[in-house]
Design an enzyme around this catalytic site. Structure first.
Site, mmCIF file in Angstrom:
data_model
loop_
_atom_site.group_PDB
_atom_site.id
_atom_site.type_symbol
_atom_site.label_atom_id
_atom_site.label_comp_id
_atom_site.label_asym_id
_atom_site.label_seq_id
_atom_site.Cartn_x
_atom_site.Cartn_y
_atom_site.Cartn_z
ATOM 1 N N HIS A 67 -14.055 -2.999 9.534
ATOM 2 C CA HIS A 67 -13.422 -2.670 8.255
ATOM 3 C C HIS A 67 -13.621 -3.765 7.212
ATOM 4 C CE1 HIS A 67 -11.593 0.763 10.201
ATOM 5 N NE2 HIS A 67 -11.084 -0.024 11.124
ATOM 6 N N GLU B 43 -2.820 6.901 8.081
ATOM 7 C CA GLU B 43 -3.527 7.893 7.277
ATOM 8 C C GLU B 43 -4.535 8.654 8.128
ATOM 9 O OE1 GLU B 43 -3.601 5.773 2.883
ATOM 10 O OE2 GLU B 43 -5.377 5.686 4.150
ATOM 11 N N LYS C 164 0.826 -1.207 0.000
ATOM 12 C CA LYS C 164 0.000 0.000 0.000
ATOM 13 C C LYS C 164 0.859 1.256 0.000
ATOM 14 C CE LYS C 164 -4.284 -1.749 2.043
ATOM 15 N NZ LYS C 164 -4.005 -3.166 1.875
ATOM 16 N N ARG D 252 -7.309 -8.329 -8.328
ATOM 17 C CA ARG D 252 -8.004 -9.614 -8.399
ATOM 18 C C ARG D 252 -9.487 -9.349 -8.588
ATOM 19 N NH1 ARG D 252 -10.550 -9.169 -3.569
ATOM 20 N NH2 ARG D 252 -9.393 -8.283 -1.813
#
Length: 654
Positions: free
Chosen positions: A235, A200, A116, A292
């Site tokens: 999440h 973040e 990421k 994917r």
């Protein structure tokens, strides 16, 4: 086109890929661990090969075993599905080295988007909007804590190599950062073998909107509109829909253009998803790219009329995208609900066990069921506890929502806890009904979704007692005076049943009568005429008819009524039964798993609810807290030990 493919996965995605391959005339090879030897995907495949013991690290995560199985079976290509090694560049390279086609993007694209932090840097150079945060290589915990303070709380800690909500925590205060970071690192290391983190800014009331992209090896790249995946717990997505409510043509164009730019930046080929965080003002920020097929791809198929797995096979075999088949705009509206074996009332704790009954809704042109298990199968503690995905389509969101409510109410599941009733409440909640969506919807609607301990209605107690009377009358020895049909010597022929639901109890007396039964509840008697064969029950009362399906599961009686579902426990009145008296002096494991961490030292005095240890199960961490104020005398298992469901974990002294 390929003659035979190996599916390097399990469960519902393996079954879903097989369905398309079978329609296209492509033979399929399943792989299985020891825990999955009799699984649905194994039964449905043309051939199957064992790849190792039950733990995923010894089977579905072994690239060498998967490649060996593909070569031995004569497969020409490998479809990775989602999860496991689907986004593992080394696995894609291992396939290519031996001449197997990897049905997915090039290894370079997987590697570029697999980290990421690296993906964020790449997207920044490509001009894709980013959420403010720290995406660097320095992983010193003190540095990460300083970066969190610089960004400003709340922040989101995310595993750099992660996905599916694993290795991810929201942190609201600096005091909680170190513990959250440690938990994320443990979870990420266990799930992905990589504990690197990024931090973040947590966008308040964000929506999670993603764009389905598709590329081929001839340079063509398109997007197939968006999906809204904002409704999440821990999440992880629970409900998905397409198109996103409130999406304007201009914003769809802007997000689609950014998604295609992201895909082109890594030379993407095949099906992929670019995920964005969208703030309340409409600004959108790149979150990650999943290289994917997504779990929620069926809603895109419903609004486009396309089969994305079919497109994957064509593109992987070298054919160009059939651009003439891309619709100019979404058609209607689609919703997907993920049906899990889990207990929402216990923090969505995953469950394992045998699926004694699984009755999906009746087939309909607007309904799709993607299931990974059949009735009688076992949900194991080794893998994701998904049972099935319910997908519906309507001419607009209102019709799709009505159909989803209908489909959920028609499901019947017995044998282990599920989120079925929770999903029914969720799609009926005011926020979801009016499309007031963000990733905090479940917390915001908590009072509606997690109802207080209210007593079931009168009808539920009556139906449970009538079903129980019908059962014992049918199963007792014929002609015996001790048959359980209410026979008494010198007394009324009434059978009394004691039921419990949480802290609520009711006694219901049932007396056989000509052409029916008389039922007494709370001193009020009513005559009932019974119809239907088990589990169906139709109780004709003087003023109305009650209809329900009533199932037996040990001492539990699950009543699927027209106005709701209730679980009652049949209590033996001769036993000295009292809620909580058998709690013992320790804390029991809620499921099989592995001890990931001890959070206090033996001898420590703790307050009620204080975290004591972390149990890792079903690819997630679960914190076990103190049941009351007291002292931890000893831990019965060391870190790294495996435990069984019900094992006492802690010697605890109140």
């Amino acid at each position: 086109m390929f003659d035979k493919i190996l599916i390097a996965n399990r469960g519902e995605i393996a079954c879903r890929i097989m369905a398309t391959a079978r329609r296209m005339g492509v033979a399929t090879v399943a792989v299985y661990s020891d825990a999955d030897a009799g699984a649905r995907h194994v039964r449905q495949a043309d051939a199957a090969r064992r790849i190792g013991p039950a733990p995923a690290r010894d089977s579905y995560l072994r690239a060498d075993a998967l490649v060996e199985a593909a070569l031995a079976s004569g497969a020409q290509a490998v479809h990775p599905g989602y999860g496991f090694l689907s986004e593992n560049a080394a696995f894609a390279e291992a396939c290519e080295r031996v001449g197997l086609v990897f049905i997915g993007p090039p290894p370079g694209a997987i590697r570029a988007m697999g980290s990421k932090s690296a993906a964020k840097a790449l997207m920044e150079s490509a001009g894709v909007p980013l959420t403010p945060g720290y995406h660097g290589d320095d992983q010193d915990p003190a540095l990460l804590a300083r970066e969190a303070a610089r960004i400003g709380y709340p922040v989101l800690i995310k595993a750099s190599a992660g996905g599916g909500g694993k290795g991810m925590r929201r942190v609201d205060r600096a005091e909680d950062f170190d513990a959250a970071l440690a938990a994320c690192k443990r979870e990420a290391a266990g799930a992905f073998g990589d504990d690197r983190m990024l931090v973040e800014r947590y966008v308040l009331r964000p929506r999670h909107i993603e764009i389905q992209v598709f590329g081929d090896s001839h340079g063509n790249m398109i997007h197939l509109f968006e999906r809204d995946c904002s409704v999440q717990r821990r999440h992880q997505k629970v409900l998905e829909e397409a198109p996103a409510p409130g999406m304007t043509a201009a914003r769809r164009e802007a997000m689609g253009r950014a998604a295609i730019g992201a895909a082109r930046a890594v030379g993407y080929v095949g099906a992929g998803t670019v995920e964005f965080i969208v703030d309340p003002d409409g600004g959108f920020y790149f979150m990650e790219m999943n290289t994917r097929l997504q779990v929620e791809h069926p809603v895109t198929e419903m609004i486009t009329g396309l089969d994305l797995v079919e497109w994957q096979l064509h593109v992987a075999s070298g054919e160009p995208l059939p651009l003439d088949r891309r619709p100019p705009a979404p058609s209607g509206h689609a919703l997907e609900a993920r049906l899990y074996a889990e207990d929402p009332a216990q923090g969505f704790l995953p469950a394992a066990g045998r699926l004694q009954r699984f009755v999906p809704p009746a087939a309909a042109p607007w309904l799709r069921l993607d299931a990974g298990v059949d009735e009688g199968d076992t949900i194991t503690p080794h893998y994701d506890p998904m049972i099935a995905k319910l997908v519906v389509h309507g001419s607009d969101r209102s019709e799709a929502l009505a159909r989803m409510r209908q489909a959920l109410s028609a499901c019947r599941i017995v044998g282990l806890p599920t989120n079925l009733a929770f999903l029914s409440r969720l799609v009926a909640s005011p926020s979801f009904d009016r499309a007031d969506l963000d990733t905090g919807l479940i917390e915001r609607e908590h009072d509606n979704l997690f109802a207080p301990d209210t007593a079931p209605p009168r009808e539920a107690w009556l139906l449970a007692a009538l079903a129980e009377m019908r059962h014992v009358a049918a199963t007792g020895p014929a002609g015996s005076p001790w048959r359980a049909d209410g026979w008494r010597l010198n007394a009324d022929a009434a059978t009394v049943f004691l039921f419990a639901c949480g802290d609520h109890r009711r006694e219901v007396a049932v007396t056989p009568a000509p052409r029916g039964m008389t039922v007494v509840l709370d001193g009020s008697a009513v005559f009932v005429d019974l119809w239907g064969e088990a589990p169906r029950l139709e109780a004709v009362l003087p003023d109305r008819t009650l209809r329900a399906d009533v199932y037996r599961d040990g001492a539990r009686r699950i009543v699927y009524g027209e106005d709701g579902t209730w679980t009652l426990v049949l209590v033996d009145p001769l036993l000295a039964w009292e809620r909580g008296t058998d709690a013992g002096t320790g804390l029991a494991a809620p499921m099989p798993g592995r001890i990931a961490a001890h959070l206090v030292a033996p001898g420590a005095r703790v307050a009620a609810g204080a975290p004591l240890l972390v149990l890792e199960a079903m690819k997630m961490e679960h914190t076990i807290g103190a049941p009351a104020d007291g002292r931890v005398k000893a831990f019965r298992f060391a870190v790294g030990d495996t435990v069984n469901d019900g094992d006492e974990l802690v010697d605890f002294e109140t």
